[in-house]
Each structure stands twice: as C-alpha cells, then as structure tokens.
Design a protein around this motif. Structure first.
Motif, mmCIF file in Angstrom:
data_model
loop_
_atom_site.group_PDB
_atom_site.id
_atom_site.type_symbol
_atom_site.label_atom_id
_atom_site.label_comp_id
_atom_site.label_asym_id
_atom_site.label_seq_id
_atom_site.Cartn_x
_atom_site.Cartn_y
_atom_site.Cartn_z
ATOM 1 N N ASN A 1 22.420 14.248 9.515
ATOM 2 C CA ASN A 1 22.775 12.772 8.793
ATOM 3 C C ASN A 1 21.839 12.611 7.428
ATOM 4 O O ASN A 1 20.695 12.761 7.710
ATOM 5 C CB ASN A 1 22.340 11.710 9.713
ATOM 6 N N ILE A 2 22.543 12.649 6.556
ATOM 7 C CA ILE A 2 21.676 12.518 5.102
ATOM 8 C C ILE A 2 21.623 10.973 4.404
ATOM 9 O O ILE A 2 22.605 10.409 4.371
ATOM 10 C CB ILE A 2 22.395 13.432 4.028
ATOM 11 N N THR A 3 20.602 10.539 4.155
ATOM 12 C CA THR A 3 20.227 9.585 3.439
ATOM 13 C C THR A 3 19.389 9.748 2.167
ATOM 14 O O THR A 3 18.529 10.475 2.189
ATOM 15 C CB THR A 3 19.559 8.367 4.161
ATOM 16 N N THR A 4 19.703 9.228 0.913
ATOM 17 C CA THR A 4 19.117 9.283 -0.246
ATOM 18 C C THR A 4 18.243 7.899 -0.611
ATOM 19 O O THR A 4 19.088 6.881 -0.426
ATOM 20 C CB THR A 4 19.813 9.833 -1.495
ATOM 21 N N ARG A 5 17.131 8.079 -0.902
ATOM 22 C CA ARG A 5 16.435 6.749 -1.366
ATOM 23 C C ARG A 5 15.520 7.361 -2.689
ATOM 24 O O ARG A 5 14.745 8.039 -2.417
ATOM 25 C CB ARG A 5 15.572 6.065 -0.394
ATOM 26 N N ASN A 6 15.855 6.584 -3.844
ATOM 27 C CA ASN A 6 15.075 6.903 -5.092
ATOM 28 C C ASN A 6 15.129 8.698 -5.400
ATOM 29 O O ASN A 6 14.212 9.226 -5.581
ATOM 30 C CB ASN A 6 13.601 6.327 -4.959
ATOM 31 N N PHE A 7 16.366 8.962 -5.395
ATOM 32 C CA PHE A 7 16.665 10.298 -5.472
ATOM 33 C C PHE A 7 17.579 10.439 -6.543
ATOM 34 O O PHE A 7 18.778 9.989 -6.309
ATOM 35 C CB PHE A 7 16.876 11.044 -4.165
ATOM 36 N N SER B 1 0.830 -1.234 -0.103
ATOM 37 C CA SER B 1 0.000 0.087 -0.073
ATOM 38 C C SER B 1 0.806 1.196 -0.049
ATOM 39 O O SER B 1 2.193 1.211 0.464
ATOM 40 C CB SER B 1 -0.727 -0.044 1.257
ATOM 41 N N PHE B 2 0.241 2.089 -0.317
ATOM 42 C CA PHE B 2 1.238 3.589 -0.458
ATOM 43 C C PHE B 2 0.396 4.773 -0.089
ATOM 44 O O PHE B 2 -0.762 4.665 0.274
ATOM 45 C CB PHE B 2 1.320 3.838 -2.065
ATOM 46 N N SER B 3 1.344 5.400 0.254
ATOM 47 C CA SER B 3 0.786 6.889 1.104
ATOM 48 C C SER B 3 1.907 8.034 1.005
ATOM 49 O O SER B 3 3.142 7.669 0.906
ATOM 50 C CB SER B 3 0.356 6.394 2.463
ATOM 51 N N LEU C 1 6.312 4.983 0.633
ATOM 52 C CA LEU C 1 6.401 6.237 0.210
ATOM 53 C C LEU C 1 6.284 6.274 -1.444
ATOM 54 O O LEU C 1 5.675 7.159 -2.034
ATOM 55 C CB LEU C 1 7.566 6.996 0.313
ATOM 56 N N HIS C 2 6.883 5.390 -2.294
ATOM 57 C CA HIS C 2 7.088 5.111 -3.643
ATOM 58 C C HIS C 2 7.470 3.811 -3.811
ATOM 59 O O HIS C 2 8.100 3.015 -3.033
ATOM 60 C CB HIS C 2 8.014 6.093 -4.151
ATOM 61 N N GLN C 3 6.851 3.176 -5.157
ATOM 62 C CA GLN C 3 7.495 1.967 -5.467
ATOM 63 C C GLN C 3 8.744 1.606 -5.418
ATOM 64 O O GLN C 3 9.159 0.567 -5.284
ATOM 65 C CB GLN C 3 6.946 1.596 -7.010
#
Length: 392
Positions: free
Chosen positions: A347-353, A271-273, A304-306
């Motif tokens: 503290n930085i993290t990137t996901r699908n960016f 599910s997504f939101s 958050l996203h596929q």
C-alpha cells in the motif's frame, strides 16, 4: 403532489421494499403494472438504496418518501447530523435551507421548536410527510424563499442554521461563499436582526482561510470527517465575537469518535526528527485544518519535515489517525528501490514527494494491497526516503 401520494399506495410500497436489494437497471426493463409513473417508483428504490447506510432511521421507517438520488447523496448523514445537534441547543432554530431535513430531525431533539424552510414545493411536501411518519411534532415546514420567510415570521431565534448551495454557473472556479445561494457574507447583517448565533454548513472544498476572509465574527470551525473522509465544515458565528477562533477536527468511526481542538491564534511549535520507531499519519480532518505544528506540540511527537505532515516517536502513543511501526527505512535510490520494492505488493502513500502514487506503481511494477505500507516522503535533511511499515 398527487403523484407523490400515489407512491404511498400499499402495493407500490411493497414493490419498493421487495426490490430494495435488486439491480434497478434490470427492474427498469419490467412492465409497469402500477397506476403511477414507473420511473418515479424506480427512483424511489434507487434513493432508498442510497439511504440504507447513510440514513438508517429513514430507511427502516415505513412509508418514507425520497427525493432524487442526488438529493440523498448531498444531504447530511445521520452521523454528521447527530454531531451538529451536540453543538447547539435552545428554544427555537430556523433552518434556511431545509433540504431533506436530516439535520432538522436531530436539531428537534435539542430545540423546543425547529422551522424548516424549503423553496422547492415537492421537497417541502416530502419532508413534511416524512416528519409525520417519524413522529416529529415540533418541526414546522414552510414553503418559500428563506429570507422572505424570516422577514414574514419576524421572530427572534436561538440559532439560524444554513447550508448555502454552490451556484451552477461557478463550476471550475474557486469555491467562495459569495458565489453560493443564498449569499451568506452579504446577508449576515440581515440575519443578525433575527438571531445572534448562526451555524453555517459548507462543503469541504471551501478553503478555511478564504472562509475566514469572507465571514465576520467566526467563533468556532468544525471539520467533520466520517470514516476518515471529510464531509462538511461547520462555522459557528456569534454577533460581534472578536476573540480566539478554535478549530475542531472530528473523525467519526464505527467504534469511536476522535476529536482534536486547536486554536488559530496560538503559535504552536513543532519539533523535527529523522524517523524513529513509530510513524503517524493524521486523519483527513486534521490535514484539512492545516494546524500541523499543533499536532507535534500537543502529542509531543516529531515531524519528519515541515511539509511532510507525517510524525514519528520512539514510544507508541494513542494518535488521531493511522499508526504504524517502521520496519525498514530505504533511501530513494535506484539500487535500493530495485532490491526492496520492484515486483512487490504494498500500500503506497506519498507525502511531500515529487512522484505520484500511480507513477511509482507503474515504474516499479508494484501491486496494490497486502500488509506492507510504504510511505514515500522527504525527511528533515531533505532526503527522499521510503518507510516500509506495519499497521498497528
């Protein structure tokens, strides 16, 4: 092996233990006052230093001999070996790639007999000596090529265990099991003459789908992470097995072990939101499994996203990974970024960016550290956003 035996002399062992916390680069400059090669003594100190955290049982046991630093770095940790020994048991196990013997030490607690095969004479001698120091009497060490040993013994084993090593001539190429020694996919029919159950250890670099294409009769896959770093993959193989394959993601922490088991055949629905109150980042072993939709369904949380592989919920849950409270949601726009992020510490993290962490830090003059955790990601509406969070 006389040079190895010399390392066990009382004064040499005292020198090693006295200097275990010292800088080996400085020790190497000292004059050699011993009857054996000084470099070998220094190498013992280096390897024992590596073993202190990874192999505490070996570290605290007197008169242990160590192989090269690289061998200690590449061997299983005691934590991983203990987990392996919790998976299988039986009358007899043969390890076709014995190495430093950490796994066999723990297998010997759940099998009546363990056979340790090793092609390197020096390493075989070291391991046999160490098992004697550790009081292990149900492990037999055999020097020689593993397939020949298996054929010569001509026995049935409850389990065959093997850790194929990647050949040096395939550096830079895609990691495939057929490129390792021994070639397990090719040798499987031969191994099944001696056991119906095989446990294969591979490096985490191996792609799971590639492994499944190469191997027959896979029953279970275990992804072992220690303190959120994936260390190894385990492949349980049962002769003629054709049913559902399960993937177990394990993260062994100091306080507890988190285990999540999913199925390869089940069609999980995510599910997504948009971001809610809490944010969750899965452990690396879960990320390695690739079963991202399963996490949404099993834990009843939204993605958050596929392709973002971050999850959110309104109510806090117990999650196998890092958990955060979302404090601020910022659109990734020049004005907003300048106001909230420029010249800050977080503290930085990137996901699908599309932008890498180093580029973000440099562009916006953001220092590493602090109590703020910033996730640069993409939401379900394909908006680029930044989530400023507090760790729970």
């Amino acid at each position: 092996m006389n040079s190895l035996k010399l390392l066990l002399e009382t004064e040499i062992q005292e020198f090693i233990n006295t200097n275990i916390e010292n800088d080996v680069s400085k020790l190497a400059l000292h004059k050699n006052d011993f009857s054996t090669d000084y470099i070998s003594i220094i190498n013992q100190i280096v390897s024992k230093q590596k073993a202190k955290k990874k192999l505490p049982t070996w570290f605290k046991t007197p008169n242990i001999l160590y192989p090269s630093k690289v061998s200690v770095e590449q061997t299983s940790s005691e934590k991983a070996a203990k987990y392996k020994a919790s998976l299988i048991s039986g009358e007899k196990l043969i390890d076709l790639s014995g190495g430093f013997g950490i796994d066999d030490y723990y297998f010997s607690t759940v099998f009546q007999k363990v056979v340790h095969c090793e092609i390197n004479p020096e390493l075989s001698f070291i391991v046999k000596h160490n098992f004697e120091q550790l009081g292990k009497k149900n492990i037999e060490c055999i020097l020689g090529e593993s397939s020949k040993t298996l054929k010569n013994l001509n026995q049935k084993f409850s389990w065959i265990y093997i850790d194929p090593s990647r050949r040096n001539d395939i550096k830079g190429k895609v990691f495939l099991l057929k490129d390792c020694e021994p070639n397990v996919p090719e040798l499987l029919p031969f191994y099944f003459n001696y056991s119906n159950s095989i446990l294969i250890k591979t490096a985490p670099l191996l792609d799971i789908q590639s492994g499944l294409l190469e191997l027959q009769f896979v029953k279970r896959i275990h992804i072992i992470a220690i303190e959120n770093e994936v260390k190894e993959l385990l492949w349980e193989i049962e002769n003629h097995y054709k049913d559902d394959i399960t993937i177990t993601s394990i993260n062994i922490e100091k306080e507890a072990t988190q285990i999540v088991t999913t199925s390869l055949s089940e069609d999980y629905m995510a599910s997504f939101s948009v971001p809610k109150k809490y944010l969750y980042e899965p452990n690396t072993s879960i990320l390695k499994s690739g079963n991202f939709n399963a996490i949404s369904q099993l834990y009843k949380i939204d993605k958050l996203h596929q392709h973002s592989h971050l999850y959110t919920s309104e109510e806090k849950i117990d999650f196998p990974g890092r958990s955060f409270k979302i404090d601020t949601i910022i659109p990734f726009q020049k004005k907003e970024i300048k106001t909230h992020l420029q010249n800050t510490k977080m503290n930085i993290t990137t996901r699908n960016f599309p932008i890498k962490v180093d580029e973000i830090r440099k562009k916006y003059k953001i220092k590493d550290g602090g109590t703020i955790f910033a996730f640069f990601t993409t939401d379900i509406q394909n908006n680029k956003i930044v989530l400023l969070c507090s760790k729970i």
